[in-house]
Design a protein around this motif. Sequence first.
Motif, PDB file in Angstrom:
ATOM      1  N   TYR A 253       0.819  -1.208   0.000  1.00  0.00           N
ATOM      2  CA  TYR A 253       0.000   0.000   0.000  1.00  0.00           C
ATOM      3  C   TYR A 253       0.858   1.265   0.000  1.00  0.00           C
ATOM      4  O   TYR A 253       0.664   2.171   0.800  1.00  0.00           O
ATOM      5  N   PRO A 254       1.857   1.370  -0.884  1.00  0.00           N
ATOM      6  CA  PRO A 254       2.708   2.568  -0.893  1.00  0.00           C
ATOM      7  C   PRO A 254       1.919   3.797  -1.312  1.00  0.00           C
ATOM      8  O   PRO A 254       1.107   3.748  -2.241  1.00  0.00           O
ATOM      9  N   LYS A 255       2.173   4.910  -0.631  1.00  0.00           N
ATOM     10  CA  LYS A 255       1.510   6.177  -0.949  1.00  0.00           C
ATOM     11  C   LYS A 255       2.580   7.264  -1.058  1.00  0.00           C
ATOM     12  O   LYS A 255       3.340   7.504  -0.114  1.00  0.00           O
ATOM     13  N   LEU A 256       2.597   7.935  -2.184  1.00  0.00           N
ATOM     14  CA  LEU A 256       3.626   8.923  -2.535  1.00  0.00           C
ATOM     15  C   LEU A 256       3.151  10.328  -2.200  1.00  0.00           C
ATOM     16  O   LEU A 256       1.988  10.670  -2.451  1.00  0.00           O
ATOM     17  N   SER A 257       4.042  11.151  -1.663  1.00  0.00           N
ATOM     18  CA  SER A 257       3.755  12.568  -1.461  1.00  0.00           C
ATOM     19  C   SER A 257       4.976  13.391  -1.857  1.00  0.00           C
ATOM     20  O   SER A 257       6.117  12.943  -1.713  1.00  0.00           O
ATOM     21  N   VAL A 258       4.705  14.598  -2.368  1.00  0.00           N
ATOM     22  CA  VAL A 258       5.763  15.488  -2.849  1.00  0.00           C
ATOM     23  C   VAL A 258       6.009  16.567  -1.804  1.00  0.00           C
ATOM     24  O   VAL A 258       5.066  17.218  -1.324  1.00  0.00           O
ATOM     25  N   TRP A 259       7.269  16.760  -1.453  1.00  0.00           N
ATOM     26  CA  TRP A 259       7.681  17.803  -0.501  1.00  0.00           C
ATOM     27  C   TRP A 259       9.004  18.358  -1.023  1.00  0.00           C
ATOM     28  O   TRP A 259       9.723  17.648  -1.749  1.00  0.00           O
ATOM     29  N   PRO A 260       9.366  19.602  -0.699  1.00  0.00           N
ATOM     30  CA  PRO A 260      10.570  20.171  -1.321  1.00  0.00           C
ATOM     31  C   PRO A 260      11.847  19.387  -1.085  1.00  0.00           C
ATOM     32  O   PRO A 260      12.712  19.326  -1.970  1.00  0.00           O
ATOM     33  N   ASP A 261      12.015  18.776   0.091  1.00  0.00           N
ATOM     34  CA  ASP A 261      13.297  18.140   0.383  1.00  0.00           C
ATOM     35  C   ASP A 261      13.348  16.667   0.013  1.00  0.00           C
ATOM     36  O   ASP A 261      14.415  16.056   0.070  1.00  0.00           O
ATOM     37  N   ALA A 262      12.214  16.070  -0.361  1.00  0.00           N
ATOM     38  CA  ALA A 262      12.219  14.630  -0.654  1.00  0.00           C
ATOM     39  C   ALA A 262      10.900  14.232  -1.298  1.00  0.00           C
ATOM     40  O   ALA A 262       9.887  14.942  -1.203  1.00  0.00           O
ATOM     41  N   TYR A 263      10.939  13.080  -1.973  1.00  0.00           N
ATOM     42  CA  TYR A 263       9.716  12.360  -2.285  1.00  0.00           C
ATOM     43  C   TYR A 263       9.506  11.373  -1.135  1.00  0.00           C
ATOM     44  O   TYR A 263      10.364  10.530  -0.869  1.00  0.00           O
ATOM     45  N   TYR A 264       8.396  11.505  -0.443  1.00  0.00           N
ATOM     46  CA  TYR A 264       8.115  10.647   0.704  1.00  0.00           C
ATOM     47  C   TYR A 264       7.137   9.547   0.291  1.00  0.00           C
ATOM     48  O   TYR A 264       6.144   9.807  -0.402  1.00  0.00           O
ATOM     49  N   VAL A 265       7.427   8.312   0.720  1.00  0.00           N
ATOM     50  CA  VAL A 265       6.548   7.179   0.449  1.00  0.00           C
ATOM     51  C   VAL A 265       6.286   6.454   1.765  1.00  0.00           C
ATOM     52  O   VAL A 265       7.222   6.190   2.534  1.00  0.00           O
ATOM     53  N   THR A 266       5.026   6.175   2.030  1.00  0.00           N
ATOM     54  CA  THR A 266       4.649   5.444   3.248  1.00  0.00           C
ATOM     55  C   THR A 266       4.167   4.049   2.867  1.00  0.00           C
ATOM     56  O   THR A 266       3.605   3.836   1.784  1.00  0.00           O
ATOM     57  N   TYR A 267       4.403   3.096   3.768  1.00  0.00           N
ATOM     58  CA  TYR A 267       4.063   1.698   3.512  1.00  0.00           C
ATOM     59  C   TYR A 267       3.408   1.069   4.740  1.00  0.00           C
ATOM     60  O   TYR A 267       3.619   1.510   5.875  1.00  0.00           O
ATOM     61  N   ASN A 268       2.664  -0.014   4.502  1.00  0.00           N
ATOM     62  CA  ASN A 268       2.272  -0.957   5.540  1.00  0.00           C
ATOM     63  C   ASN A 268       3.153  -2.186   5.358  1.00  0.00           C
ATOM     64  O   ASN A 268       3.081  -2.858   4.331  1.00  0.00           O
ATOM     65  N   MET A 269       4.010  -2.459   6.326  1.00  0.00           N
ATOM     66  CA  MET A 269       4.997  -3.518   6.165  1.00  0.00           C
ATOM     67  C   MET A 269       4.464  -4.845   6.706  1.00  0.00           C
ATOM     68  O   MET A 269       3.975  -4.916   7.838  1.00  0.00           O
ATOM     69  N   PHE A 270       4.567  -5.881   5.873  1.00  0.00           N
ATOM     70  CA  PHE A 270       4.123  -7.224   6.216  1.00  0.00           C
ATOM     71  C   PHE A 270       5.267  -8.216   6.019  1.00  0.00           C
ATOM     72  O   PHE A 270       6.193  -7.975   5.230  1.00  0.00           O
ATOM     73  N   THR A 271       5.178  -9.329   6.712  1.00  0.00           N
ATOM     74  CA  THR A 271       6.056 -10.449   6.407  1.00  0.00           C
ATOM     75  C   THR A 271       5.550 -11.122   5.143  1.00  0.00           C
ATOM     76  O   THR A 271       4.431 -10.867   4.683  1.00  0.00           O
ATOM     77  N   ALA A 272       6.360 -12.009   4.561  1.00  0.00           N
ATOM     78  CA  ALA A 272       5.948 -12.711   3.354  1.00  0.00           C
ATOM     79  C   ALA A 272       4.714 -13.565   3.597  1.00  0.00           C
ATOM     80  O   ALA A 272       3.921 -13.794   2.681  1.00  0.00           O
ATOM     81  N   SER A 273       4.506 -14.004   4.830  1.00  0.00           N
ATOM     82  CA  SER A 273       3.350 -14.835   5.139  1.00  0.00           C
ATOM     83  C   SER A 273       2.112 -14.008   5.459  1.00  0.00           C
ATOM     84  O   SER A 273       1.037 -14.559   5.660  1.00  0.00           O
ATOM     85  N   GLY A 274       2.242 -12.668   5.511  1.00  0.00           N
ATOM     86  CA  GLY A 274       1.060 -11.831   5.688  1.00  0.00           C
ATOM     87  C   GLY A 274       0.875 -11.258   7.067  1.00  0.00           C
ATOM     88  O   GLY A 274      -0.192 -10.713   7.367  1.00  0.00           O
TER      89      GLY A 274
END
Length: 808
Positions: A253-274
Amino acid sequence: MIRSRRRRGHRPSSGRGRIAALTAIVAVAPGIWLAAPAAQAAAPASDHSTASAHHSADTGPAVRHDTSPTLRAMAARAHAHPHGHHSKRPQDDDPGEDRLPHPPASPVPDPVVQSSPGGPSAPSTGTNFEGIGAGNYSITGVPPDPNAAVGATQIVETVNTAYAVFSKTGSTVLAPTDTNTLWSGFGGNCESTNDGDAVVRWDSLASRWVVTQFANVRSSSGPYYECVAVSTGTDATGSYHRYSFEYANFPDYPKLSVWPDAYYVTYNMFTASGSFLHGEACAMDRANMLTGGSATQQCFTTSSSYGGLLGADLDGSTAPPSGEPELMMSLGTTSSSLAYWKFHTDWNTPSNSTFSGPTTLSVAPYTTACGSSGTCVPQSGTSQQLDSLSDRLMYRFAYRNFGDHESLVVDHAVTAGSSVGVRWYEMRLSGGNPTVYQQGTYAPDSTYRWMGSIAEDTAGNIALGYSDSSSSAHPSIRYTGRLAGDTLGTMTQGEVTAITGGGSQTSYSRWGDYTSMSVDPSDGCTFWYTNEYIPSNGNFNWHTRLASFTLPNCGSTATDDFSVAVDPASGSVAAGSSASTTVSTTVTSGSSQTVDLSASGLPSGATASFSPASVTAGNSSTLKVATSSSTPAGTYDITVTAKGSSATHTATYTLTVNSTGTGGAITNPGFEQGSLTGWTPSGTTSVVGSGVHSGSYAAQVGGTSPTNGDSSIAQSFTAPAGTSTLGFYYSVTCPDSIWYDWATATLKDNTTGTTTTVLAKTCPSSAAWSHSTASVTAGHSYTLTLISHDDGWPGDATYTHYDDVTLS
């Protein structure tokens, strides 16, 4: 002229993507969920436990990067030689989309419900046309994840596995194409898989497109990847600087946002098994990615109590105050709270970067929609209910700087009586912290409304789009809005239906997973909303729709106004050299006016000049920043101020000054001796006095007439004490494609025997200067080899100019 030689192709791997083929989808029984993590104990009102958090293990450089051929050329090749695409598994068999930690769903009274519609006035609908869907693309999975961004003249839409470009009148500029076509020739999972969860944004400060998609091969245990592409110009069908960043866990579920100092991306981190682990936030080096240079990312994680973070995403051409950290937000751990973090990124000294929070923001009580399962939205003609995704804030967390205040808007799905409504917020920053300026729950009748997206125009009006459905109606697309001066907490505009759905989704609960409200940067007034609908009962027959509208007082009462942008948005020079950028202005409302230009935030010993110093809005100027030999090394944010008679706007130009203009231990680093003294040439090489990056000369590797094979220049050196980075500029003239002609560069550490590709093979569509860097270790011996390859084909000679090699 028809060229007869046989083209060499590539064969994508048959690796299994995040979304399975239709045959695999229909074999899965619906309703099978893997266990979702239980919500953790509520956090205290101000929990700064991560204020001094360490970077996560995902921090580090991109594992691949290059500059692509034009997307239109890659797409034409893909359409001529289709190889299919991976399709998304439905949510019932996708552990990566399990429910996230969220506030308890026990019913609480909602004191801010708007239980009646707004007035008879309604948004003025403009263009309304079909996006990517079953009519123009092979659909093999759900949900579609519709998302779009608006640029200067084009609209780019992404769905889970496809990408398309439209004009603002609805004509097709680039037909729907598998998203991983954007990474053709890149290598690795970004090229060989088409896993989905794509997001597109328009960087309004740099006038560039940014596209992301993950490449995770979910059947494996990792590593996993996020693929990021930044356009080299305003044309979405042109070339892109491409990057691949690596992750140890599944970054869902990556979500991208634009800010002057970086491109920020947020995630929900899961193990391979879910199994859900935590939320994660990563900052990607925007300045270097805009130029195609080497880029790193810095990442931090939350505790397991939080997921679904969204980063503040810039709308408009007015940047936030210099140095303001990126604000990130998610649902809180109680039914009357949100949580936020501040992400400060220091690219010069990464150990100084901070990720502080969570801090609790109190809001009006709410009940997350549809209980613990999140699924309760009815549809006409079927017992299948749809998922409200009420366990997270909905994309985007839109930010706008109005000059006298900074405003952010966001929404999520909540229980509203016997149905579901959209809870929305406008927040304003006070002392850098968000406060709730207004909030409301839009639920004017018993119809279910969810899957919202929200944004503000340049006049401060707010538009809210969403899906709506009921037991007697198929899912449809609607939007409403409010004007800046209206009663707080209320959507005062009438409700408009962009399109009425003709069918319901009969087997799977996942819908969305998100929609998209964007604002046209050309006027700051036109909203564009993107969502899905189904024309008849079914499962893999979804369509998407793009509709534009304006709210009454934006264009009609706006004063004369303009926007300002710089391109490129960043540059790098050796101390004593100069850098230039184009400052462009655009009339956003009313009539043009005279705009005076100035610059501030210059480093010591540097001067700025504009040519011309004043322009009529709609025209451009060239900014030249000249450094001196005494200018300290470092990265500086230079504020370009454009002052007109009715408005003042700013843009940021980021300048990196390297420590020495002599290249340190490198002989003749800028070729200013007018020769290749200090370099070992091979093949066709020369020194030229035109087409240089700075100074009077540059090296030309390759010839203006076709050559066959590699030409190169090389130099061995020892990295002096205090140096850690090697850099150089390159400009490639490459009329063919990367399959046959390219520029590349390698750096061999003679001390350890390892060789690094500093510049991956690149064949850009235009001969613009780009910058590439690599890390060096003081005291080690190195050999730098700068290469240009031409296959000798008549009429398309490829050659590369290299200049300004530095150690800093």
